[in-house]
Enzyme design. Structure first.
Site, short mmCIF file in Angstrom:
data_model
loop_
_atom_site.label_atom_id
_atom_site.label_comp_id
_atom_site.label_asym_id
_atom_site.label_seq_id
_atom_site.Cartn_x
_atom_site.Cartn_y
_atom_site.Cartn_z
N ASP A 66 -18.72 -32.73 38.86
CA ASP A 66 -19.56 -33.82 39.14
C ASP A 66 -20.43 -34.35 37.89
OD1 ASP A 66 -21.16 -31.47 38.90
OD2 ASP A 66 -21.72 -31.58 41.09
N ASN A 134 -29.13 -25.98 49.74
CA ASN A 134 -29.23 -26.47 51.00
C ASN A 134 -27.67 -26.55 51.58
OD1 ASN A 134 -27.96 -28.39 49.45
ND2 ASN A 134 -28.97 -30.20 50.11
N HIS A 136 -24.78 -27.53 49.68
CA HIS A 136 -24.08 -28.45 49.12
C HIS A 136 -23.04 -27.57 48.15
CE1 HIS A 136 -26.99 -29.42 45.27
NE2 HIS A 136 -26.23 -28.60 45.10
N GLU A 141 -23.52 -33.26 49.50
CA GLU A 141 -24.71 -32.78 50.32
C GLU A 141 -24.62 -32.78 51.95
OE1 GLU A 141 -27.01 -32.14 48.48
OE2 GLU A 141 -27.86 -33.24 47.07
C1 F6R Z 1 -23.21 -28.67 39.63
C2 F6R Z 1 -22.88 -28.25 41.00
C3 F6R Z 1 -24.09 -27.89 41.86
C4 F6R Z 1 -24.75 -26.73 41.50
C5 F6R Z 1 -25.70 -26.19 42.63
C6 F6R Z 1 -26.32 -25.20 42.26
O1 F6R Z 1 -21.92 -28.97 38.94
O2 F6R Z 1 -21.67 -28.65 41.49
O3 F6R Z 1 -23.45 -27.99 43.18
O4 F6R Z 1 -23.75 -25.65 41.52
O5 F6R Z 1 -26.78 -27.47 42.77
O6 F6R Z 1 -27.14 -25.23 40.86
P1 F6R Z 1 -27.95 -23.80 40.27
O7 F6R Z 1 -26.73 -22.98 39.75
O8 F6R Z 1 -28.71 -24.64 39.01
O9 F6R Z 1 -28.83 -23.33 41.10
#
Ligand code: F6R
Length: 246
Positions: A66, A134, A136, A141
């Site tokens: 992403d 959450n 995701h 989401e």
């Molecule tokens: C980022 C991504 C997100 C993160 C998730 C956890 O490329 O795909 O799904 O992996 O938001 O983020 P952290 O590791 O910062 O808690």
């Protein structure tokens, strides 16, 4: 989904890196699916160390999950910048073989082009995934369709708040992103999800012990034939049976 619970965050991250190392050793021209975020930082540290010990990424191709819409690749909080700083610039990968969605061009077109480029390299050999508080995955989401492909999405308010820690106080946190879809992610040969810390424990429980449902996108990974979740004890703390495979 296979569960592996480690004593510490560091051990869980090292295990995620070991999955990538194993794939690249066996297949030097592997296609890797990569993730960003705080959880992944020690994974890239370990991969850079593996490169120091002789592992070459010169024939590898990468696709990131992403990117924020509106941030140019040079922006310090863009995921392209994160990847360059923590990984790409520190190993022998060919920058031309690294793919991160473009956040600074027409998002719908950028998303469609990304999906089309990825389709030429399918399947990804191993896809790294983090976990949102959450539930995701990527920026899919809650409510994201299982059939979704790379597209532009609105971030949940909890995601915007969680990401605020990476931005300066006076900076606007992006509210939209381009993400690989759930269907895109599920095409990978192997999925490796890494979640650490108490902050992720409720999402981990919903992912493993709740229903397989679009309301918790990560739960859909349980339908993948080769998915594993690497957790530390804090992230696994709310599971009824952390020793079981979901
Ligand atoms: C980022 C991504 C997100 C993160 C998730 C956890 O490329 O795909 O799904 O992996 O938001 O983020 P952290 O590791 O910062 O808690």
């Amino acid at each position: 989904m296979r569960l592996c619970v480690f004593e510490t965050e560091k051990e869980a991250a090292n295990a995620a890196a070991a999955e990538i190392v194993r794939v690249v050793r066996n297949k030097p021209d592997a296609v890797l699916g990569l993730a960003t975020g705080g959880t992944m930082e020690p994974v890239y540290e370990a991969l850079v160390a593996a490169h120091g010990d002789g592992l070459s990424f010169s024939r590898v191709t990468t696709f990131n999950l992403d990117e924020y819409v509106g941030l140019p690749p040079t922006h310090p909080q863009s995921y392209r910048h994160y990847m360059s700083k923590l990984f790409f610039s520190r190993v022998d990968i060919d920058p031309a073989n690294t793919h991160v969605p473009r956040g600074d061009t027409a998002p719908d077109r950028a998303a469609a082009e990304y999906e089309a480029t990825l389709a030429r390299f399918d399947p990804i050999d191993v896809q790294l995934l983090g976990l949102g508080g959450n539930g995701h995955i990527g920026f899919n989401e809650p409510g994201s369709p299982v059939t979704s492909r790379t597209r532009c999405v609105n971030l949940a308010s909890s995601t915007i708040e969680a990401n605020r820690r990476f931005f300066d106080a006076n900076e606007q946190v992006p509210e939209t992103a381009i993400t690989m879809g759930i269907a895109t992610i599920m095409r990978a040969r192997r999925l490796v999800l890494l979640a650490v810390g108490e902050r992720k424990s409720s999402a981990v429980k919903a992912m493993i012990e709740g229903p397989v449902d679009e309301a918790v996108p990560a739960s859909i990974l349980r339908d993948h034939p080769d998915a594993r979740a690497l957790l530390d004890t804090a992230a696994a703390a709310k599971l009824n049976h952390p020793e079981h495979t979901a």
